[in-house]
Write a protein that holds these residues in place. Structure first.
Motif, PDB file in Angstrom:
ATOM      1  N   ALA A  64       0.830  -1.205   0.000  1.00 44.87           N
ATOM      2  CA  ALA A  64       0.000   0.000   0.000  1.00 44.87           C
ATOM      3  C   ALA A  64       0.868   1.261   0.000  1.00 44.87           C
ATOM      4  N   GLU A  65       1.980   1.203   0.675  1.00 48.09           N
ATOM      5  CA  GLU A  65       2.903   2.347   0.694  1.00 48.09           C
ATOM      6  C   GLU A  65       3.463   2.608  -0.707  1.00 48.09           C
ATOM      7  N   ALA A  66       3.786   1.554  -1.426  1.00 48.91           N
ATOM      8  CA  ALA A  66       4.267   1.702  -2.801  1.00 48.91           C
ATOM      9  C   ALA A  66       3.179   2.292  -3.701  1.00 48.91           C
ATOM     10  N   VAL A  67       1.948   1.856  -3.519  1.00 40.49           N
ATOM     11  CA  VAL A  67       0.821   2.395  -4.284  1.00 40.49           C
ATOM     12  C   VAL A  67       0.628   3.873  -3.946  1.00 40.49           C
ATOM     13  N   ALA A  68       0.754   4.214  -2.672  1.00 37.44           N
ATOM     14  CA  ALA A  68       0.610   5.610  -2.255  1.00 37.44           C
ATOM     15  C   ALA A  68       1.660   6.492  -2.921  1.00 37.44           C
ATOM     16  N   GLN A  69       2.866   5.993  -3.051  1.00 40.06           N
ATOM     17  CA  GLN A  69       3.921   6.761  -3.725  1.00 40.06           C
ATOM     18  C   GLN A  69       3.562   6.992  -5.190  1.00 40.06           C
ATOM     19  N   LEU A  70       3.049   5.952  -5.853  1.00 44.78           N
ATOM     20  CA  LEU A  70       2.652   6.099  -7.250  1.00 44.78           C
ATOM     21  C   LEU A  70       1.441   7.023  -7.394  1.00 44.78           C
ATOM     22  N   ALA A  71       0.613   7.104  -6.348  1.00 47.29           N
ATOM     23  CA  ALA A  71      -0.550   7.996  -6.356  1.00 47.29           C
ATOM     24  C   ALA A  71      -0.179   9.403  -5.907  1.00 47.29           C
ATOM     25  N   GLN A  72       1.088   9.605  -5.594  1.00 46.54           N
ATOM     26  CA  GLN A  72       1.621  10.883  -5.133  1.00 46.54           C
ATOM     27  C   GLN A  72       0.957  11.331  -3.830  1.00 46.54           C
ATOM     28  N   LEU A  73       0.778  10.367  -2.926  1.00 41.54           N
ATOM     29  CA  LEU A  73       0.212  10.630  -1.613  1.00 41.54           C
ATOM     30  C   LEU A  73       1.319  10.589  -0.570  1.00 41.54           C
ATOM     31  N   GLY A  74       1.050  11.184   0.563  1.00 39.68           N
ATOM     32  CA  GLY A  74       2.005  11.155   1.663  1.00 39.68           C
ATOM     33  C   GLY A  74       1.981   9.823   2.388  1.00 39.68           C
ATOM     34  N   HIS A  75       2.918   9.640   3.290  1.00 38.08           N
ATOM     35  CA  HIS A  75       3.026   8.414   4.083  1.00 38.08           C
ATOM     36  C   HIS A  75       1.869   8.344   5.077  1.00 38.08           C
ATOM     37  N   THR A 128      -1.002   8.134 -11.656  1.00 36.74           N
ATOM     38  CA  THR A 128      -1.595   8.757 -10.474  1.00 36.74           C
ATOM     39  C   THR A 128      -3.052   8.354 -10.260  1.00 36.74           C
ATOM     40  N   ALA A 129      -3.878   8.483 -11.284  1.00 37.09           N
ATOM     41  CA  ALA A 129      -5.313   8.181 -11.121  1.00 37.09           C
ATOM     42  C   ALA A 129      -5.543   6.704 -10.816  1.00 37.09           C
ATOM     43  N   ALA A 130      -4.862   5.835 -11.531  1.00 40.20           N
ATOM     44  CA  ALA A 130      -5.028   4.400 -11.292  1.00 40.20           C
ATOM     45  C   ALA A 130      -4.531   4.013  -9.899  1.00 40.20           C
ATOM     46  N   ALA A 131      -3.406   4.584  -9.499  1.00 45.12           N
ATOM     47  CA  ALA A 131      -2.858   4.286  -8.172  1.00 45.12           C
ATOM     48  C   ALA A 131      -3.787   4.810  -7.077  1.00 45.12           C
ATOM     49  N   LEU A 132      -4.371   5.967  -7.303  1.00 44.45           N
ATOM     50  CA  LEU A 132      -5.300   6.515  -6.321  1.00 44.45           C
ATOM     51  C   LEU A 132      -6.540   5.632  -6.191  1.00 44.45           C
ATOM     52  N   THR A 133      -7.003   5.091  -7.294  1.00 43.32           N
ATOM     53  CA  THR A 133      -8.143   4.173  -7.265  1.00 43.32           C
ATOM     54  C   THR A 133      -7.793   2.913  -6.478  1.00 43.32           C
ATOM     55  N   LEU A 134      -6.615   2.347  -6.730  1.00 42.42           N
ATOM     56  CA  LEU A 134      -6.185   1.158  -5.988  1.00 42.42           C
ATOM     57  C   LEU A 134      -6.016   1.484  -4.514  1.00 42.42           C
ATOM     58  N   TRP A 135      -5.504   2.657  -4.208  1.00 46.60           N
ATOM     59  CA  TRP A 135      -5.329   3.097  -2.822  1.00 46.60           C
ATOM     60  C   TRP A 135      -6.687   3.150  -2.108  1.00 46.60           C
ATOM     61  N   ARG A 136      -7.692   3.685  -2.781  1.00 47.07           N
ATOM     62  CA  ARG A 136      -9.028   3.762  -2.183  1.00 47.07           C
ATOM     63  C   ARG A 136      -9.615   2.366  -1.973  1.00 47.07           C
ATOM     64  N   GLU A 137      -9.416   1.497  -2.939  1.00 47.24           N
ATOM     65  CA  GLU A 137      -9.888   0.108  -2.804  1.00 47.24           C
ATOM     66  C   GLU A 137      -9.204  -0.584  -1.626  1.00 47.24           C
TER      67      GLU A 137
END
Length: 138
Positions: A45-56, A110-119
């Motif tokens: 999930a941390e790797a996905v967050a990085q790809l989604a340009q989210l913080g830790h 970014t968009a795909a990673a953010l979607t996976l992050w939400r899931e």
């Protein structure tokens, strides 16, 4: 009269305990195994967050203590948590591989990673609800 005949091979059968009794299990190794799975899931999930340009995200409290609480939960709840973690790990692994492949091709993930992050967050909340459903309703 035709009687149905079946031959059953019970060599690999698992004996269930009598109704109302749960098998006794030492929670120590189970907590360690669940803890390792839970931590690996959060690493993905941390790797996905990085790809989604989210913080830790600092996971603490009920999220961090899930392996310990699940190890002491009823057996069906414990099994549901284990299955949920395994299922979510497969989703995260597949999604992360696709995201990395797209990023390697220079695509914006970014968009795909953010979607996976939400899931991930929705599924994680569902897993936590198996242990203490009253805390995760509303």
């Amino acid at each position: 009269m035709n009687a149905l005949r079946h031959e059953f091979d019970l060599a690999e059968a698992t004996m269930l305990p009598p109704l109302g009794q749960e098998p006794t299990r030492a929670p120590g190794p189970l907590v360690e195994d669940l803890g390792a799975r839970w931590e690996a899931l959060h690493d993905a999930a941390e790797a996905v967050a990085q790809l989604a340009q989210l913080g830790h995200e600092a996971a603490g409290g009920a999220i961090a203590s899930l392996p310990e609480r699940a190890a002491h939960a009823e057996s069906w709840r414990r099994e549901a948590v284990v299955n949920g973690i395994d299922d979510l790990a497969l989703v995260m692994q597949t999604g992360l591989r696709a995201l990395i492949a797209a990023a390697d091709q220079g695509r914006d993930t970014t968009a795909a990673a953010l979607t996976l992050w939400r899931e991930f967050h929705v599924a994680r909340q569902a897993i936590c609800a198996f242990v203490e459903p009253e805390l995760h309703t509303a």
